[in-house]
Design a protein around this motif. Structure first.
Motif, PDB file in Angstrom:
ATOM      1  N   GLU A 238      69.001 110.564  41.213  1.00  0.00           N
ATOM      2  CA  GLU A 238      68.061 109.821  42.052  1.00  0.00           C
ATOM      3  C   GLU A 238      68.774 108.753  42.879  1.00  0.00           C
ATOM      4  O   GLU A 238      68.374 108.469  44.014  1.00  0.00           O
ATOM      5  N   SER A 239      69.822 108.163  42.326  1.00  0.00           N
ATOM      6  CA  SER A 239      70.548 107.135  43.068  1.00  0.00           C
ATOM      7  C   SER A 239      71.247 107.727  44.293  1.00  0.00           C
ATOM      8  O   SER A 239      71.378 107.058  45.326  1.00  0.00           O
ATOM      9  N   LYS A 240      71.666 108.998  44.198  1.00  0.00           N
ATOM     10  CA  LYS A 240      72.282 109.650  45.359  1.00  0.00           C
ATOM     11  C   LYS A 240      71.253 109.858  46.466  1.00  0.00           C
ATOM     12  O   LYS A 240      71.557 109.674  47.649  1.00  0.00           O
ATOM     13  N   VAL A 241      70.053 110.232  46.065  1.00  0.00           N
ATOM     14  CA  VAL A 241      68.980 110.405  47.055  1.00  0.00           C
ATOM     15  C   VAL A 241      68.657 109.065  47.715  1.00  0.00           C
ATOM     16  O   VAL A 241      68.473 108.978  48.936  1.00  0.00           O
ATOM     17  N   LEU A 242      68.588 108.014  46.902  1.00  0.00           N
ATOM     18  CA  LEU A 242      68.304 106.673  47.433  1.00  0.00           C
ATOM     19  C   LEU A 242      69.392 106.230  48.391  1.00  0.00           C
ATOM     20  O   LEU A 242      69.107 105.662  49.461  1.00  0.00           O
ATOM     21  N   LEU A 243      70.642 106.505  48.043  1.00  0.00           N
ATOM     22  CA  LEU A 243      71.754 106.117  48.907  1.00  0.00           C
ATOM     23  C   LEU A 243      71.721 106.897  50.223  1.00  0.00           C
ATOM     24  O   LEU A 243      71.934 106.322  51.300  1.00  0.00           O
ATOM     25  N   ALA A 244      71.444 108.191  50.143  1.00  0.00           N
ATOM     26  CA  ALA A 244      71.371 108.999  51.360  1.00  0.00           C
ATOM     27  C   ALA A 244      70.269 108.501  52.281  1.00  0.00           C
ATOM     28  O   ALA A 244      70.449 108.415  53.506  1.00  0.00           O
ATOM     29  N   ALA A 245      69.115 108.163  51.717  1.00  0.00           N
ATOM     30  CA  ALA A 245      68.005 107.652  52.525  1.00  0.00           C
ATOM     31  C   ALA A 245      68.357 106.313  53.161  1.00  0.00           C
ATOM     32  O   ALA A 245      67.953 106.022  54.291  1.00  0.00           O
ATOM     33  N   ALA A 246      69.101 105.480  52.438  1.00  0.00           N
ATOM     34  CA  ALA A 246      69.498 104.178  52.979  1.00  0.00           C
ATOM     35  C   ALA A 246      70.477 104.327  54.134  1.00  0.00           C
ATOM     36  O   ALA A 246      70.528 103.465  55.024  1.00  0.00           O
ATOM     37  N   ILE A 247      71.255 105.415  54.142  1.00  0.00           N
ATOM     38  CA  ILE A 247      72.193 105.666  55.238  1.00  0.00           C
ATOM     39  C   ILE A 247      71.498 106.344  56.402  1.00  0.00           C
ATOM     40  O   ILE A 247      71.795 106.078  57.569  1.00  0.00           O
ATOM     41  N   GLY A 248      70.551 107.240  56.076  1.00  0.00           N
ATOM     42  CA  GLY A 248      69.872 107.994  57.120  1.00  0.00           C
ATOM     43  C   GLY A 248      70.395 109.403  57.248  1.00  0.00           C
ATOM     44  O   GLY A 248      70.347 109.996  58.333  1.00  0.00           O
ATOM     45  N   VAL A 249      70.906 109.959  56.134  1.00  0.00           N
ATOM     46  CA  VAL A 249      71.412 111.331  56.116  1.00  0.00           C
ATOM     47  C   VAL A 249      70.742 112.075  54.966  1.00  0.00           C
ATOM     48  O   VAL A 249      70.245 111.457  54.019  1.00  0.00           O
ATOM     49  N   PRO A 250      70.715 113.408  55.009  1.00  0.00           N
ATOM     50  CA  PRO A 250      70.200 114.151  53.852  1.00  0.00           C
ATOM     51  C   PRO A 250      71.140 114.012  52.673  1.00  0.00           C
ATOM     52  O   PRO A 250      72.327 113.724  52.842  1.00  0.00           O
ATOM     53  N   VAL A 251      70.626 114.218  51.477  1.00  0.00           N
ATOM     54  CA  VAL A 251      71.459 114.032  50.290  1.00  0.00           C
ATOM     55  C   VAL A 251      72.624 115.008  50.278  1.00  0.00           C
ATOM     56  O   VAL A 251      73.701 114.708  49.730  1.00  0.00           O
ATOM     57  N   ASP A 252      72.461 116.185  50.895  1.00  0.00           N
ATOM     58  CA  ASP A 252      73.582 117.132  50.976  1.00  0.00           C
ATOM     59  C   ASP A 252      74.727 116.571  51.813  1.00  0.00           C
ATOM     60  O   ASP A 252      75.870 117.022  51.669  1.00  0.00           O
ATOM     61  N   GLY A 253      74.421 115.618  52.676  1.00  0.00           N
ATOM     62  CA  GLY A 253      75.473 115.009  53.480  1.00  0.00           C
ATOM     63  C   GLY A 253      76.422 114.153  52.679  1.00  0.00           C
ATOM     64  O   GLY A 253      77.472 113.744  53.190  1.00  0.00           O
ATOM     65  N   LEU A 254      76.079 113.863  51.417  1.00  0.00           N
ATOM     66  CA  LEU A 254      76.960 113.075  50.542  1.00  0.00           C
ATOM     67  C   LEU A 254      77.786 113.955  49.615  1.00  0.00           C
ATOM     68  O   LEU A 254      78.545 113.438  48.793  1.00  0.00           O
ATOM     69  N   THR A 255      77.632 115.282  49.741  1.00  0.00           N
ATOM     70  CA  THR A 255      78.357 116.194  48.865  1.00  0.00           C
ATOM     71  C   THR A 255      79.862 116.022  49.062  1.00  0.00           C
ATOM     72  O   THR A 255      80.370 116.045  50.189  1.00  0.00           O
ATOM     73  N   GLY A 256      80.569 115.855  47.962  1.00  0.00           N
ATOM     74  CA  GLY A 256      82.015 115.691  48.009  1.00  0.00           C
ATOM     75  C   GLY A 256      82.477 114.325  48.462  1.00  0.00           C
ATOM     76  O   GLY A 256      83.679 114.097  48.625  1.00  0.00           O
ATOM     77  N   LEU A 257      81.548 113.423  48.657  1.00  0.00           N
ATOM     78  CA  LEU A 257      81.899 112.082  49.126  1.00  0.00           C
ATOM     79  C   LEU A 257      82.390 111.225  47.969  1.00  0.00           C
ATOM     80  O   LEU A 257      81.765 111.175  46.916  1.00  0.00           O
ATOM     81  N   GLU A 258      83.505 110.568  48.167  1.00  0.00           N
ATOM     82  CA  GLU A 258      84.028 109.660  47.145  1.00  0.00           C
ATOM     83  C   GLU A 258      83.690 108.229  47.530  1.00  0.00           C
ATOM     84  O   GLU A 258      84.122 107.731  48.569  1.00  0.00           O
ATOM     85  N   LEU A 259      82.898 107.604  46.684  1.00  0.00           N
ATOM     86  CA  LEU A 259      82.444 106.249  46.963  1.00  0.00           C
ATOM     87  C   LEU A 259      83.404 105.226  46.360  1.00  0.00           C
ATOM     88  O   LEU A 259      83.921 105.415  45.260  1.00  0.00           O
ATOM     89  N   ASP A 260      83.614 104.168  47.074  1.00  0.00           N
ATOM     90  CA  ASP A 260      84.480 103.074  46.624  1.00  0.00           C
ATOM     91  C   ASP A 260      83.594 101.933  46.122  1.00  0.00           C
ATOM     92  O   ASP A 260      82.952 101.241  46.911  1.00  0.00           O
ATOM     93  N   PHE A 261      83.576 101.765  44.791  1.00  0.00           N
ATOM     94  CA  PHE A 261      82.744 100.728  44.179  1.00  0.00           C
ATOM     95  C   PHE A 261      83.556  99.488  43.801  1.00  0.00           C
ATOM     96  O   PHE A 261      83.082  98.667  43.017  1.00  0.00           O
ATOM     97  N   SER A 262      84.757  99.358  44.359  1.00  0.00           N
ATOM     98  CA  SER A 262      85.634  98.260  43.919  1.00  0.00           C
ATOM     99  C   SER A 262      85.008  96.891  44.181  1.00  0.00           C
ATOM    100  O   SER A 262      85.208  95.946  43.410  1.00  0.00           O
ATOM    101  N   ASP A 263      84.229  96.766  45.260  1.00  0.00           N
ATOM    102  CA  ASP A 263      83.600  95.476  45.559  1.00  0.00           C
ATOM    103  C   ASP A 263      82.431  95.172  44.630  1.00  0.00           C
ATOM    104  O   ASP A 263      81.991  94.025  44.541  1.00  0.00           O
ATOM    105  N   LEU A 264      81.923  96.206  43.946  1.00  0.00           N
ATOM    106  CA  LEU A 264      80.775  96.027  43.066  1.00  0.00           C
ATOM    107  C   LEU A 264      81.154  95.972  41.597  1.00  0.00           C
ATOM    108  O   LEU A 264      80.326  95.603  40.767  1.00  0.00           O
TER     109      LEU A 264
END
Length: 472
Positions: A238-264
């Motif tokens: 569900e968090s991936k869907v929420l993130l995709a919606a916050a960006i404005g892309v479909p959730v499939d657009g995040l496939t294979g994406l490596e997120l950098d959480f170092s600031d968090l």
């Protein structure tokens, strides 16, 4: 006479023909094509990468290895429909300036008259024409232009404010994705330890060292952790869907994406944020504050326009009549008489609207003060909470080290060691919750101050990139 009539009728036609007119272009809105276009959005889009590169990557257009909050912020500025809507509204406001600057067109009246029962031998026609030329008085056009310009300024400022709202939602979505991922990892760690404890307890039950009740309790704990594991996996999805919606892309657009959480992954240095100074700055320079000031300025111009409307416009009506071989030229004028009212109603409405916007502005500033004070007090509380969480994790680590030493010395059994490991994992889960609270406090500060705190982006770069990006 025939030539005169030809001129009178042909001139208006020629005038209409030579005047440049806009042509209608049909642009269908196809929902099927729109969906297909939205589903094709990805973060590997070369135009998106070029857009990001011009802001923070020094012109680089290659896909980044990891995506941090700043890169995703620019992706959201590029894609998010809320920002596209704000840009479209700004374009509409800009177009209204052209409308306000237009001068009223003159009009022509042609009235040829044929006399049927003419007693004389004269030509039974009377040719008459007149031109109406509107003349605006009291600077009304300037006031209209000023009003439209102020409204256009407000619409442009709201683009930057929309970008900040999008960044705030994106940061929360990014934080949720990080929290869900870490929570899943900790649940799996607890489950592994509990299963090892369960196996050890079953061995003790087999040799009669413990009762069935203790084993049953362990089984219940394992089952509960499995339920927690399923819930954690659901939360990650569900968090991936929420993130995709916050960006404005479909959730499939995040496939294979490596997120950098170092600031968090670490608590921000909130104690070093000059909140008082930034608070004063926010009350004067936040985009929504400046937009509210522009709205008030537009209301001022609207009031000036209605006051100017007390003075009637003039309609100049020069005319020409040909009758019985005589050429008659007339000069006329039409003016509304302000007898029954002097536009007091619209003036009162405009004045009340100006007062309403003044109250709205003060209410906005008051709300900002309350939001910043609340966020600041939350920062103070969460910093104290984080300090307690760090102390707790240190105590649990000391306890685990002590139990490990006892286990290696043969003074305690493996079950006690597993119990200490489980307690530490539970404490780490609690510390994660506190870490999320600190990041939420940072997000609250950034939102209320409209100021990037832990970011390579600046106010100017966010506003400029949001304003210059063309609509999708």
């Amino acid at each position: 006479m025939h030539r005169l009539f030809s001129i009178l009728f042909v001139l208006p036609v020629v005038n209409l023909a030579v005047v440049g007119c806009a042509n209608f272009q049909d642009r269908e809105l196809n929902p099927i094509e729109s969906v297909a276009h939205l589903e094709q959005r990805t973060l590997s889009n070369p135009e998106l990468l070029s857009f990001i590169g011009t802001v923070i990557e020094g012109g680089t257009v290659t896909p980044p290895k990891t995506w941090n909050l700043d890169r995703l912020t620019l992706a959201a500025i590029y894609y998010h429909p809320d920002l596209a809507l704000a840009r479209a509204q700004a374009q509409s406001a800009d177009a209204a300036i052209k409308t306000a600057a237009q001068r009223p067109n003159p009009s022509i009246t042609i009235s040829p008259t044929w006399i049927r029962n003419l007693a004389t031998a004269a030509i039974p026609w009377i040719a008459a024409s007149s031109i109406s030329i509107p003349i605006e008085t009291a600077g009304k056009r300037d006031f209209r232009i000023d009003k439209s310009k102020h409204l256009a300024d407000a619409a442009r400022l709201r683009i930057a404010d929309a970008a900040w709202l999008i960044r705030g939602r994106l940061r929360l979505a990014m934080l949720e994705a990080y929290s869900a991922k870490e929570a899943e990892h900790l649940v799996l760690q607890q489950l592994s330890i509990q299963q090892a404890m369960n196996q050890r307890l079953e061995q003790q039950l087999a040799i009669g060292e413990i009762s069935q009740l203790e084993v049953t309790r362990s089984h219940l704990a394992v089952n509960q952790l499995k339920l927690n594991e399923n819930a954690a996996r659901k939360r990650v999805a569900e968090s991936k869907v929420l993130l995709a919606a916050a960006i404005g892309v479909p959730v499939d657009g995040l496939t294979g994406l490596e997120l950098d959480f170092s600031d968090l992954s670490k608590p921000p240095a909130l104690q070093t944020v000059p909140v008082t100074k930034l608070k004063e700055q926010a009350l004067l320079t936040r985009p929504d504050v400046l937009a509210a000031l522009a709205d008030y300025a537009a209301a001022q111009s609207a009031l000036q326009l209605e006051i100017a409307n007390q003075y009637p416009n003039i309609q100049a009506n020069p005319g020409y009549t040909w009758e019985m071989g005589e050429h008659r030229w007339t000069l006329g004028a039409t003016m509304q008489l302000p007898i029954l009212h002097q536009n007091q109603g619209l003036i009162a409405e405009a004045e009340a609207k100006r007062q309403e916007l003044a109250v709205r502005f003060e209410a906005l500033q008051m709300r900002i003060v309350g939001d910043i004070d609340r966020a600041h007090s939350g920062v103070t509380a969460v910093l104290a909470k984080w300090s307690d969480a760090e102390k707790q994790i240190q105590l649990q680590q000391q306890n685990l080290s002590s139990v490990q030493a006892q286990f290696q010395a043969g003074e305690t059994d493996r079950l006690a060691l597993l119990g200490a490991e489980l307690e530490k994992a539970v404490t780490e889960r609690a510390q994660l919750d506190v870490l999320v609270e600190t990041q939420q406090a940072l997000n609250g500060l950034e939102d209320t101050l409209r100021q990037p705190i832990a970011s390579t982006l600046t106010n100017a770069s966010i506003a400029d990139s949001a304003t210059r990006k063309p609509p999708q």
